[in-house]
Design a protein around this motif. Structure first.
Motif, PDB file in Angstrom:
ATOM      1  N   ASP A  14       0.858  -1.188   0.000  1.00  0.00           N
ATOM      2  CA  ASP A  14       0.000   0.000   0.000  1.00  0.00           C
ATOM      3  C   ASP A  14       0.897   1.242   0.000  1.00  0.00           C
ATOM      4  N   TYR A  15       1.053   1.856  -1.148  1.00  0.00           N
ATOM      5  CA  TYR A  15       1.964   3.000  -1.284  1.00  0.00           C
ATOM      6  C   TYR A  15       1.549   4.205  -0.443  1.00  0.00           C
ATOM      7  N   GLU A  16       0.265   4.361  -0.176  1.00  0.00           N
ATOM      8  CA  GLU A  16      -0.166   5.490   0.649  1.00  0.00           C
ATOM      9  C   GLU A  16       0.445   5.384   2.043  1.00  0.00           C
ATOM     10  N   LYS A  17       0.503   4.190   2.593  1.00  0.00           N
ATOM     11  CA  LYS A  17       1.124   3.988   3.903  1.00  0.00           C
ATOM     12  C   LYS A  17       2.637   4.133   3.814  1.00  0.00           C
TER      13      LYS A  17
ATOM     14  N   ARG B  46       4.421   6.092   1.931  1.00  0.00           N
ATOM     15  CA  ARG B  46       4.870   7.482   1.770  1.00  0.00           C
ATOM     16  C   ARG B  46       5.117   8.181   3.105  1.00  0.00           C
ATOM     17  N   THR B  47       4.447   7.739   4.161  1.00  0.00           N
ATOM     18  CA  THR B  47       4.655   8.353   5.477  1.00  0.00           C
ATOM     19  C   THR B  47       5.529   7.499   6.389  1.00  0.00           C
TER      20      THR B  47
END
Length: 94
Positions: A13-16, A18-19
């Motif tokens: 999951d790239y959204e996770k 990134r942070t």
């Protein structure tokens, strides 16, 4: 992103990612497997194509564990067990 190794499917999951402050998946892959992932633009990427993942992946699960333990729980691995559904039905485990 997702890729298939010999017996598992890795979903990221790239959204996770990134942070994520640690990107612990990459050192785990290098330590326990063959280092098939690296960080590019803040997210893990496969160091080759789909054939590369099938050939070089070791199905070790280290990236998922380290991501869960030290990262952002962005990696989920599907590890199907052939015959499990039939076994569960036979033994009334559903």
């Amino acid at each position: 992103m997702e890729f298939q190794e010999r017996t598992i499917k890795v979903r990221i999951d790239y959204e996770k990612c990134r942070t994520c402050k640690t990107h612990a998946c990459v050192p785990a892959c290098k330590l326990y497997a063959r280092g098939i992932i690296s960080i590019q633009d803040g997210v893990p990427v496969l160091n080759g194509d789909a054939d590369y993942a099938m050939r070089m992946g070791t199905d070790c699960l280290a990236c998922e564990y380290e991501c869960w333990f030290r990262g952002n729980s962005a990696i989920v691995i599907e590890a199907p067990i052939p015959g499990l559904d039939e076994y569960r039905k036979k033994h009334d485990l559903d």
